[in-house]
Design a protein around this motif. Structure first.
Motif, PDB file in Angstrom:
ATOM      1  N   THR A 103       0.827  -1.212   0.000  1.00 22.65           N
ATOM      2  CA  THR A 103       0.000   0.000   0.000  1.00 22.65           C
ATOM      3  C   THR A 103       0.856   1.255   0.000  1.00 22.65           C
ATOM      4  OG1 THR A 103      -1.794  -1.133   1.157  1.00 22.65           O
ATOM      5  CG2 THR A 103      -1.776   1.261   1.266  1.00 22.65           C
ATOM      6  N   VAL A 104       1.846   1.311   0.863  1.00 19.91           N
ATOM      7  CA  VAL A 104       2.704   2.505   0.930  1.00 19.91           C
ATOM      8  C   VAL A 104       3.428   2.706  -0.399  1.00 19.91           C
ATOM      9  CG1 VAL A 104       4.719   3.540   2.032  1.00 19.91           C
ATOM     10  CG2 VAL A 104       2.979   2.416   3.431  1.00 19.91           C
ATOM     11  N   ARG A 105       3.986   1.656  -0.955  1.00 14.83           N
ATOM     12  CA  ARG A 105       4.712   1.788  -2.225  1.00 14.83           C
ATOM     13  C   ARG A 105       3.792   2.291  -3.337  1.00 14.83           C
ATOM     14  NH1 ARG A 105       8.967   2.137   0.256  1.00 14.83           N
ATOM     15  NH2 ARG A 105      10.267   0.325   0.758  1.00 14.83           N
ATOM     16  N   SER A 106       2.533   1.897  -3.314  1.00 15.13           N
ATOM     17  CA  SER A 106       1.613   2.266  -4.391  1.00 15.13           C
ATOM     18  C   SER A 106       1.285   3.747  -4.415  1.00 15.13           C
ATOM     19  CB  SER A 106       0.314   1.466  -4.271  1.00 15.13           C
ATOM     20  OG  SER A 106      -0.470   1.901  -3.162  1.00 15.13           O
ATOM     21  N   THR A 107       1.562   4.470  -3.307  1.00 13.32           N
ATOM     22  CA  THR A 107       1.242   5.891  -3.264  1.00 13.32           C
ATOM     23  C   THR A 107       2.296   6.756  -3.948  1.00 13.32           C
ATOM     24  OG1 THR A 107       2.274   6.135  -1.076  1.00 13.32           O
ATOM     25  CG2 THR A 107      -0.081   5.618  -1.142  1.00 13.32           C
ATOM     26  N   GLY A 108       3.408   6.164  -4.325  1.00  9.89           N
ATOM     27  CA  GLY A 108       4.404   6.861  -5.131  1.00  9.89           C
ATOM     28  C   GLY A 108       5.147   7.959  -4.394  1.00  9.89           C
ATOM     29  N   GLY A 109       5.731   8.886  -5.164  1.00 11.34           N
ATOM     30  CA  GLY A 109       6.552   9.933  -4.570  1.00 11.34           C
ATOM     31  C   GLY A 109       7.711   9.319  -3.807  1.00 11.34           C
ATOM     32  N   ASN A 110       8.077   9.933  -2.717  1.00 12.55           N
ATOM     33  CA  ASN A 110       9.168   9.393  -1.910  1.00 12.55           C
ATOM     34  C   ASN A 110       8.799   8.087  -1.213  1.00 12.55           C
ATOM     35  OD1 ASN A 110      10.917  11.395  -2.640  1.00 12.55           O
ATOM     36  ND2 ASN A 110      10.668  12.603  -0.776  1.00 12.55           N
ATOM     37  N   ASN A 111       7.495   7.778  -1.177  1.00 16.09           N
ATOM     38  CA  ASN A 111       7.076   6.513  -0.576  1.00 16.09           C
ATOM     39  C   ASN A 111       7.518   5.313  -1.405  1.00 16.09           C
ATOM     40  OD1 ASN A 111       5.846   7.790   1.589  1.00 16.09           O
ATOM     41  ND2 ASN A 111       3.875   7.956   0.532  1.00 16.09           N
ATOM     42  N   ALA A 112       7.882   5.559  -2.636  1.00 18.95           N
ATOM     43  CA  ALA A 112       8.401   4.461  -3.461  1.00 18.95           C
ATOM     44  C   ALA A 112       9.746   3.965  -2.940  1.00 18.95           C
ATOM     45  CB  ALA A 112       8.532   4.915  -4.909  1.00 18.95           C
ATOM     46  N   HIS A 113      10.432   4.799  -2.154  1.00 18.81           N
ATOM     47  CA  HIS A 113      11.766   4.454  -1.662  1.00 18.81           C
ATOM     48  C   HIS A 113      11.860   4.495  -0.135  1.00 18.81           C
ATOM     49  CE1 HIS A 113      12.326   5.603  -5.819  1.00 18.81           C
ATOM     50  NE2 HIS A 113      12.061   6.859  -5.524  1.00 18.81           N
ATOM     51  N   ARG A 114      10.794   4.921   0.526  1.00 18.74           N
ATOM     52  CA  ARG A 114      10.865   5.155   1.972  1.00 18.74           C
ATOM     53  C   ARG A 114      11.219   3.872   2.731  1.00 18.74           C
ATOM     54  NH1 ARG A 114       9.569   9.351   3.999  1.00 18.74           N
ATOM     55  NH2 ARG A 114       8.060   9.931   2.367  1.00 18.74           N
ATOM     56  N   ASN A 115      11.979   4.021   3.805  1.00 13.07           N
ATOM     57  CA  ASN A 115      12.274   2.877   4.654  1.00 13.07           C
ATOM     58  C   ASN A 115      11.057   2.549   5.513  1.00 13.07           C
ATOM     59  OD1 ASN A 115      14.986   2.282   3.892  1.00 13.07           O
ATOM     60  ND2 ASN A 115      15.621   4.175   4.920  1.00 13.07           N
ATOM     61  N   LEU A 116      10.681   1.281   5.507  1.00 10.30           N
ATOM     62  CA  LEU A 116       9.482   0.810   6.183  1.00 10.30           C
ATOM     63  C   LEU A 116       9.846  -0.206   7.247  1.00 10.30           C
ATOM     64  CD1 LEU A 116       7.221   0.304   3.024  1.00 10.30           C
ATOM     65  CD2 LEU A 116       7.478   2.360   4.442  1.00 10.30           C
ATOM     66  N   VAL A 117       9.062  -0.239   8.321  1.00  2.00           N
ATOM     67  CA  VAL A 117       9.358  -1.101   9.461  1.00  2.00           C
ATOM     68  C   VAL A 117       8.177  -2.038   9.693  1.00  2.00           C
ATOM     69  CG1 VAL A 117       9.952  -1.168  11.910  1.00  2.00           C
ATOM     70  CG2 VAL A 117      10.742   0.740  10.484  1.00  2.00           C
ATOM     71  N   VAL A 118       8.453  -3.333   9.774  1.00  6.94           N
ATOM     72  CA  VAL A 118       7.416  -4.324  10.063  1.00  6.94           C
ATOM     73  C   VAL A 118       7.752  -5.037  11.364  1.00  6.94           C
ATOM     74  CG1 VAL A 118       6.749  -4.650   7.655  1.00  6.94           C
ATOM     75  CG2 VAL A 118       8.564  -6.063   8.608  1.00  6.94           C
ATOM     76  N   ASN A 119       6.722  -5.306  12.168  1.00  7.45           N
ATOM     77  CA  ASN A 119       6.923  -5.897  13.489  1.00  7.45           C
ATOM     78  C   ASN A 119       6.613  -7.384  13.478  1.00  7.45           C
ATOM     79  OD1 ASN A 119       7.318  -3.251  14.110  1.00  7.45           O
ATOM     80  ND2 ASN A 119       5.714  -3.100  15.644  1.00  7.45           N
ATOM     81  N   THR A 120       7.281  -8.110  14.344  1.00  6.49           N
ATOM     82  CA  THR A 120       6.977  -9.520  14.542  1.00  6.49           C
ATOM     83  C   THR A 120       5.617  -9.657  15.220  1.00  6.49           C
ATOM     84  OG1 THR A 120       8.033  -9.510  16.722  1.00  6.49           O
ATOM     85  CG2 THR A 120       9.421 -10.073  14.824  1.00  6.49           C
ATOM     86  N   TYR A 121       5.131 -10.865  15.338  1.00  8.50           N
ATOM     87  CA  TYR A 121       3.908 -11.118  16.111  1.00  8.50           C
ATOM     88  C   TYR A 121       4.085 -10.543  17.519  1.00  8.50           C
ATOM     89  CZ  TYR A 121       0.497 -13.328  19.059  1.00  8.50           C
ATOM     90  OH  TYR A 121      -0.508 -13.515  19.969  1.00  8.50           O
ATOM     91  N   GLY A 122       3.144  -9.668  17.942  1.00  8.98           N
ATOM     92  CA  GLY A 122       3.204  -9.079  19.274  1.00  8.98           C
ATOM     93  C   GLY A 122       4.423  -8.219  19.521  1.00  8.98           C
ATOM     94  N   ALA A 123       5.200  -7.932  18.451  1.00  8.33           N
ATOM     95  CA  ALA A 123       6.510  -7.299  18.589  1.00  8.33           C
ATOM     96  C   ALA A 123       7.407  -8.120  19.519  1.00  8.33           C
ATOM     97  CB  ALA A 123       6.397  -5.856  19.065  1.00  8.33           C
TER      98      ALA A 123
END
Length: 559
Positions: A216-236
């Protein structure tokens, strides 16, 4: 045939896109560059589970003041490099999932405070996940039911910040739990403490939500095409501990999402360790960091410990076993530096009304964290409450509303009394000091005397072994205001320590502070004017070149 003007435009656009992709640092570089971090906790994430159109009420309902840019300036000057901004969104969303524009504007303002101070900002979806009353849960049934709404939320956030540079990172969700609300690992709270099919379902859901977030974030384009994204484990969950064979499952089962941008995703976990026994705490940290390296970092993404602290409530540990907390913090940060992991302390070092000054409420802990990261020779100048002459104007707007004098638990073996100093003598019968005991129903009430100062000795026969909270309560109906100058907890040895004054229930607090001439004088950053211009990587431009594209007021402009 393409004409020359069109060819030039297409070439320029291609060069612009290519340059942007190359100019964004990787997630590993970002984790290395952001230094040591801090959480702006219990603020934009505060909620009561109900819709809340009152933006100020929402931000302050858990006892924190309205955030000011000076707080971020103080953090930057002290030596912190990144701020995690937890945000709870669902109290500000309509039935269709649209975010209230006023709430988005406030979130945007706080993000700007962080970015403009020269700090990295980690913006997330926070208590939309949690212990069962929220709307995001780790099950495939939940994912299929809420996927559209979740993706809409992230589309709105991503579009709001599309043009921001590499200093802004997005975090997918906070601590997402399964249908049993299991901590430690999926299905731990199920009958028998583990159900393989339910655990697998929960891990599949976590990976599905993570993938939806990235796509979803990548699909919005602009700098979001390259932005660093963080994903969490189950329950962090961090895999901390060795008491169950499934503790490492959240790390093992976490997948690196498919991404059109290679090297722009980081993993995140949270960690709270008991420091009752310091040697055991260090062994647990060693085991956890080794597991994070083996089961997460080895998948090709850096690791961030987005929340860390001590298990018995940071403030309680800080007050009861402070040296253990300091030694643990020093060890933890140095170990994280050794492994190349990012760290964000959870909240306590600047808390309550002190954030408005701004000041550190636990300066020795802040100094320990900073020195552990920057080196033993680092000597930060840290503002504290003692550097200010402070008046708190407390505004009560209804009967039984309460002001925190001490919002955390204290052992009555260590503390004997509380002293409150007001700016004037209160109206007779209007105020009382209320002390919450160790359990429900154990409460001590003392009417405030006809004096500007009151000292209340704790009644252990009434309260039990500890106090869980101390407040200044308004006993009448209608509105009433009073100035509070300071409050102190008195230890059993007669020494005193400042208490943290903050709203608890119903009241509001206006803080007026004047810096003492003897106070330390950090050089604060000046908040940029509306004419400030930034490069496409998020850095403020002191000069601009004709024909170049910049960011002004969150929008691209061509000079």
């Amino acid at each position: 045939m393409m004409n020359k003007r069109l060819f030039t435009l297409v070439t320029a656009l291609f060069f612009f896109v290519t340059t942007q992709a190359q100019s964004f640092e990787t997630a590993a570089e970002a984790v290395g560059n952001m230094g040591v971090g801090w959480n702006l906790g219990n603020t934009l994430d505060a909620n009561n589970g109900q819709p809340c159109p009152d933006i100020v009420r929402s931000e302050t309902m858990w006892g924190q003041p309205v955030t000011k840019p000076e707080l971020m300036d103080m953090m930057r000057q002290a030596g912190f490099g990144a701020i995690r901004v937890p945000v709870t969104w669902y109290p500000h969303m309509d039935n269709d999932g649209n975010v209230d524009p006023a709430w988005m504007k406030r979130v945007h303002e706080v993000v700007d405070y962080v970015i403009n101070a020269g700090l990295y900002c980690l913006l997330n979806v926070h208590h939309d996940t949690g212990d069962g009353s929220q709307w995001l849960h780790a099950s495939m049934a939940d994912y299929n039911r809420n996927r559209t709404r979740y993706e809409l939320l992230w589309r709105q956030i991503a579009e709001e910040f599309r043009d921001y540079g590499q200093q802004l990172l997005f975090e997918s969700y906070n601590e997402m739990l399964d249908k049993y609300n299991s901590w430690c690992f999926a299905s731990f709270a199920a009958p028998g403490s583990y159900v393989a099919a339910d655990a697998t379902d929960a891990y599949n859901a976590i990976n599905s939500y993570a993938q939806s977030f990235v796509t979803t974030v990548r699909s919005t384009g602009g700098n979001n095409a390259h932005r660093n994204l963080v994903v969490n484990t189950y329950g962090a969950c961090s895999g901390s501990g060795t008491w169950n064979s499934h503790l490492k499952d959240p790390l093992k089962q976490m997948k690196l999402p498919n991404d059109s941008e290679q090297g722009h995703i980081a993993f995140q976990v949270h960690c709270y360790v008991s420091v009752n026994n310091l040697a055991n705490a260090k062994n647990e940290v060693n085991d956890m960091f080794s597991a994070l390296k083996t089961h997460l970092a080895a998948k090709g993404a850096p690791v961030i410990i987005g929340e860390w602290g001590t298990a018995n409530n940071n403030e309680d540990d800080y007050n009861v076993r402070r040296q253990n907390v300091l030694d643990f913090a020093d060890y933890f940060v140095k170990k994280a530096v050794q492994y190349g992991f990012g760290t964000f302390w959870w909240m306590g070092i600047s808390d309550g009304s002190s954030r408005s000054l701004p000041a550190f409420t636990q300066p020795d802990l802040a100094r320990t964290i900073l020195k552990a990261y920057h080196g033993d020779g680092y000597t930060p100048q840290l503002l504290t409450n003692d550097d200010y002459d402070i008046t708190y104007t407390v505004n009560y707007n209804g009967q039984w509303q309460e002001l925190n004098l001490c919002g955390h638990s204290i052992s009555l073996n260590d503390y004997s009394a509380v002293r409150v100093e007001l700016g004037s003598i209160p109206t007779n019968g209007y105020l009382s000091v209320k002390v919450y005991g160790e359990s429900d129903g154990k409460e001590q009430y003392v009417s405030f005397p006809q004096a500007a100062t009151a000292t209340v000795t704790f009644n252990r026969n009434t309260l039990g072994a500890k106090s869980n909270r101390i407040t200044l309560q308004y006993c009448k109906s209608g509105s009433y205001s009073i100035n509070v100058l300071r409050a102190f907890l008195i230890r059993t040895d007669g020494t005193e320590e400042p208490a943290t004054i903050s709203p608890f229930w119903g009241c509001t607090v206006d803080t007026k502070a004047t810096r003492k001439p003897t106070a330390v004088s950090p050089v604060f950053h000046t908040a940029p004017a509306s004419s400030a211009v930034y490069t496409l990587t998020g850095r403020r431009a002191t000069t601009t070149k004709k024909g170049q594209i910049y960011i002004k007021n969150g929008k691209k402009v061509l000079k």
